[in-house]
Design an enzyme around this catalytic site. Sequence first.
Site, mmCIF file in Angstrom:
data_model
loop_
_atom_site.group_PDB
_atom_site.id
_atom_site.type_symbol
_atom_site.label_atom_id
_atom_site.label_comp_id
_atom_site.label_asym_id
_atom_site.label_seq_id
_atom_site.Cartn_x
_atom_site.Cartn_y
_atom_site.Cartn_z
ATOM 1 N N GLY A 1 0.585 -1.119 -0.095
ATOM 2 C CA GLY A 1 0.096 -0.177 0.067
ATOM 3 C C GLY A 1 0.688 1.106 -0.042
ATOM 4 N N ARG B 1 4.170 -11.389 -7.104
ATOM 5 C CA ARG B 1 3.865 -10.275 -8.093
ATOM 6 C C ARG B 1 2.675 -9.409 -7.501
ATOM 7 N NH1 ARG B 1 6.919 -11.414 -12.124
ATOM 8 N NH2 ARG B 1 7.523 -13.507 -12.601
ATOM 9 N N ALA B 2 2.656 -8.055 -8.122
ATOM 10 C CA ALA B 2 1.678 -6.964 -7.665
ATOM 11 C C ALA B 2 0.153 -7.540 -7.808
ATOM 12 C CB ALA B 2 1.846 -6.097 -8.727
ATOM 13 N N ILE B 3 -0.540 -7.348 -6.662
ATOM 14 C CA ILE B 3 -1.976 -7.663 -6.839
ATOM 15 C C ILE B 3 -2.686 -6.222 -7.325
ATOM 16 C CG2 ILE B 3 -3.990 -8.332 -5.590
ATOM 17 C CD1 ILE B 3 -2.346 -9.446 -3.493
ATOM 18 N N THR B 4 -2.658 -5.165 -6.550
ATOM 19 C CA THR B 4 -3.078 -3.950 -7.090
ATOM 20 C C THR B 4 -2.237 -2.781 -7.210
ATOM 21 O OG1 THR B 4 -3.946 -3.442 -4.757
ATOM 22 C CG2 THR B 4 -5.399 -4.500 -6.179
ATOM 23 N N ASP C 1 -9.166 -6.581 -1.610
ATOM 24 C CA ASP C 1 -7.880 -7.304 -0.874
ATOM 25 C C ASP C 1 -8.402 -7.295 0.703
ATOM 26 O OD1 ASP C 1 -5.520 -8.189 -0.562
ATOM 27 O OD2 ASP C 1 -4.217 -6.657 -0.990
ATOM 28 N N SER D 1 -3.395 -15.140 2.743
ATOM 29 C CA SER D 1 -2.526 -15.089 1.594
ATOM 30 C C SER D 1 -1.232 -15.205 1.900
ATOM 31 C CB SER D 1 -3.106 -14.177 0.645
ATOM 32 O OG SER D 1 -2.054 -13.668 -0.015
#
Lengths: 509, 509
Positions: free
Chosen positions: B184, B211-214, B272, B280
Site C-alpha cells: 500500500g 507479483r503485484a496484486i493491485t 484485498d 494469503s
Amino acid sequence: MKNDKSSDEPHKLRLKRLGIETGQENVIFMRSDCHICRAEGLMTYARVLVRGPQGEIVATLNHVIMDGLLPAGEAGLSEQAWKSLGAKEGDPIQVRHLDPLTSLGKVRAKIFGHRLGSSDMTKIIDDVVSGRYSNVHLAGFITACASHGLDKSETVALTVSMIGAGKQIDWGGSVIVDKHCIGGLPGNRTTPIIVAIVSACGLIMPKTSSRAITSPAGTADVMETLAPVRLDLSAMRRVVDAEGGCVVWGGAVDLSPADDILIRVERALEVDSEGQLVASILSKKIAAGATHLVLDLPVGPTAKLRSKEDADKLENLLYETAVNFGLATRIIQSDGSQPVGSGIGPALEARDVLAVLTGAKAAPQDLRQRSLALSGALLELGGAAEEGSGVQLAASTLDSGRVWSKFQAICEAQGGLREPPIADYQVDIAASIAGRVTGIDNRRLSTLAKLAGAPVSPAAGIKFQVHLGQKVQTGEALMTIHAESKGELDYALDYNKSVPWIVEIEGEI
Amino acid sequence: MKNDKSSDEPHKLRLKRLGIETGQENVIFMRSDCHICRAEGLMTYARVLVRGPQGEIVATLNHVIMDGLLPAGEAGLSEQAWKSLGAKEGDPIQVRHLDPLTSLGKVRAKIFGHRLGSSDMTKIIDDVVSGRYSNVHLAGFITACASHGLDKSETVALTVSMIGAGKQIDWGGSVIVDKHCIGGLPGNRTTPIIVAIVSACGLIMPKTSSRAITSPAGTADVMETLAPVRLDLSAMRRVVDAEGGCVVWGGAVDLSPADDILIRVERALEVDSEGQLVASILSKKIAAGATHLVLDLPVGPTAKLRSKEDADKLENLLYETAVNFGLATRIIQSDGSQPVGSGIGPALEARDVLAVLTGAKAAPQDLRQRSLALSGALLELGGAAEEGSGVQLAASTLDSGRVWSKFQAICEAQGGLREPPIADYQVDIAASIAGRVTGIDNRRLSTLAKLAGAPVSPAAGIKFQVHLGQKVQTGEALMTIHAESKGELDYALDYNKSVPWIVEIEGEI
C-alpha cells in the site's frame, strides 16, 4: 473517444469474423505481436475499448499467439461483440485501454458494507448495460448486494436505474394489470392461464415474462413451446390491441436490459437475493407499463421462501417498493410445500396449461385452483369484478370455453399456436417401498429436471405423478424423467441415485 | 471419469492447437454442430469436464459456429487449458457435463452470512485449485469473504486449506526467518535489502515473493529486473544452501497455488480483504517453511491501512493466526504517509535497492532506514543479535560492503545479476505553484504508475522526487513518469490532468 494520436491510421486493424461464441462477455481476439498490443502494452484479459465504423464496445482481450487463425493486421470478435458493434467483414477498428471504471469504486464500497446512493446505483447500472463490466465485476456486484442486502432506498434506486436503462411502454393511461410469482415451486405455471382469463374478462394484461434463472423453466420458456415469444415492442402492441393480452419474452422488448445481464451471472452463482429480486420484478413490471399488480409468494420448506418470516420480509419490501412507484399491489402468500401440476420443464408445463385451458379431465386441479385464485385477485384489483366475486367470475369464464378461445387467439396473434415437443427419452422413477408420500424436495426436483436438460432442451424435464399424503405401491411410478439426449438422461438418473430422496415415502406398518 | 456410454469412440474429438490465450479460465472451443455438443446438450458457457490421454481438466465451452476455424471432429483449447491438460496436436479427448459443484453451496452460504467450517473451506479451495471454479464463481467467493469478513477460525481454516493445496518446503528444523509488508506504500521495496543483510549475518531467509496484486510492483516484479526469479524448488534450495538467502517468485515453486488464482481475481475487483490477506500472507510463509516472521504494516491516510484502529485489527488477526501455526512473530506498524525511496515500478524500485546496497550518495535514506529497522527485528527474533542491538548490527554489516557482496552472490546463484531496463519515454510533472508539500496521495500515485505501464512494463512507473514538508519552486519537477510506450505515457498524463492533485502544495504567503 477523443481523436488522439492512438487513433492514427497505423493504429487500425481490420475485422475478421471467426464465429466464436463466448457468452455475454464481449471478447476481442488480437495477435500478441500486433502493433496495437505492442504500442499500448495490452495483455491477455485486458479490458479494451473497441471502436468500429458503427460505434464502440468494451471487450476483454484474448491474445492469439500462433499464425493461422488471424493474418497480420486483422482482429476477431466474439459473436456477441460482432453483433453489438454492428461489425462487417473487413471493418477498420481502433483499440485502446479502457479508462478506469469509477463505478467499480462504488461496488467496492458496497462490498465493505457502505450503502449505495441513487447516483451510485445509476452509474453502476449504466456501466453494466453498456457492457463495461466483465463477468468478474458483475459477480462482485451481485455478491456484494446479496451479502449485505439492499435496504428500501437502495432497492428503489436499483429499480429506478434498471427501468431507466431500458425502454418503457406507455399504454396511454389505461388500467394495465400484471402478475408475478417469485418462483421456487416446480411446475407452478399459472401465467398463461391467468392472462387468458383476465383478458377474456376485458382487462388489459400485456405480459412480459422472463426465462428461467435457476429453475427448470421460466414462463417465457414454457410459452415458447406454444407460440413465438420473441416479439418486439410494436408486435407486442399489435397483439395486445387485438386481444387485450399477450405472453412474450421481456428480453426481446428491451425492458430492463440490466436485468437480463445480471440474471445470467446470478444463474451461474445460483444466487437470487431479496433486493435484487424486488428490483428485477418491479423494474420489468413498471417498464412494461403495469398499474395494478398481483404477486404470488409460495412458502414451504423447500420453496424459495422457506418460512412465513422470510415471506413477510420479502412481502414488506415488495409492497413498499411497489407503492413507492404508485402501483396498486396485492400480495398473496400461497402453499409452497409441493410442485404444482404434473409437468416440470417447458413443454411438460405447457401441456398442463393446455389441459387446464381446455378443461381436460386429467387437468391438474391444483394448477387450475391457483390460476383461478390469482385471476380472481387481478379481476378485483383491476375493477372487473366486485370484491369477493373475482374467483367465481374467473371460474365461470374458464368453464364457458371463452378462456381457451382467448388463449388460442393470443397465440395466433403472437405468430401461431404450436404443439409442445415430446422428449425422445422417457424413464420412470419408481417407488422402492409402499407407503405414504410424506415429503417432496422441490429443490432436488428442480435440479433433476435441469440435469435432464430443462430449460435449454424444451422437451426435457419431469412428469411428476404424486402428491403429499398420497399412498403408493412398491414399483409405482413417482415421476418420469424426460430427456432429449442420452447423456442428459444419464446425468439425471445418476443424480437421482446420488441423493437420499426426492420423494419421501413413509412405509405403513 | 467412469466408463459410461458417453465415453465410447463416437464421443471423441481430436485436439487442434489454436494458440488463443484466454487468461486463467480454461476454455474449450467446440463446433456447435459437433456430435458431443448435440448429444450432451452442451451450450456456450457450459462448464465441462475434458479428458485427454494425460489427465482431465474443467473448462468453459465456447461454441464455434462457422467453418474454417475447426474442421469437423476437432476441438481447440485455450493455451492455459492446453498446458494444464498436457495436450498434444491430434490427441483424442472426451467431453462431458461437469457434475454440480457441491462446494458452491458453501460459497452461497457464506454470501448469506453463514460461517464456513474447515471442511467447507478445504472443499472450496480444492475446487479452486483444480480449476473447477469459473471467474464468476471465484469472484463470488472472494466478494462473499470480503463482505462478511472471515473470523479467526475461518481465517485459520482458509490458511490451512491454502497450504494443503500446494507444496510445502521442509528445511530440516533450521530457524528460517521471513518478512512481509502488507503493502500500500509505493516504492517500499525493502525485501531484497533485508534478505542480503540477514543472510550476510548468518540467518537463513529463503524468500518467496509475490507479483503485484493491485500495486505498481510486487517484490518478485522488482527482483526480476535484477536477476531471474522463476526458480523451481530444487533451484531455490541450491541458492539458499549456497548463500543462506534468495528472492524468488513464489508462484514458480507452487507454494499456495490457490493464492495465485485468487489474487488474479482480487486484482480485477481491486479487493484485498483482511481474512484473505492474512491467509494469503501466512499460507505462503508457512508453506515456504518459515519459523520466525516479521511483518511490516504501514499506516497512513492513503496507505492500505488508513488508521491505527484498522492496523490494530489486522495486527491482531495476523498475530493470532500466526501463533496458531507456531510462528514466532513480530509485527511492526510503520509510517505510511508517503512513498518510500524515489522509484515506483519494477526497474525504478530496483535502482533504489541498488543505491542502498552499494551505499551510493543519492541512495534514499528512508528506504535504508526502513530496511535496517526490519532487518534489526529479524536479527533479534532469529537469534543473530541481542535484543536492542539488531539495527546496529544490520547497519554495520551494510556499511562494511558485505551486504552488497552477499546480494551479488545471491543474484549470481539465481542465474546472474542484471541491469534494470530504462524506459524510452520520460516526462516530468512540474509544480504549478511554489510552496510546501503538504500531502501525497499514495493511491493516485499508484494508479498513475500503473497507467504508465507498471508492473507489466518493467521499466515503467514513477521517479518520485519530493517528500512531505519539502519546499518546491514553480516548475520544479515533482516526479517523472517513465513509460515503455507512447500510449501508456498518454494514459498516465491524461490521468494526472484529471485528478485534483497527487502532490498537494500549499503556497507560502
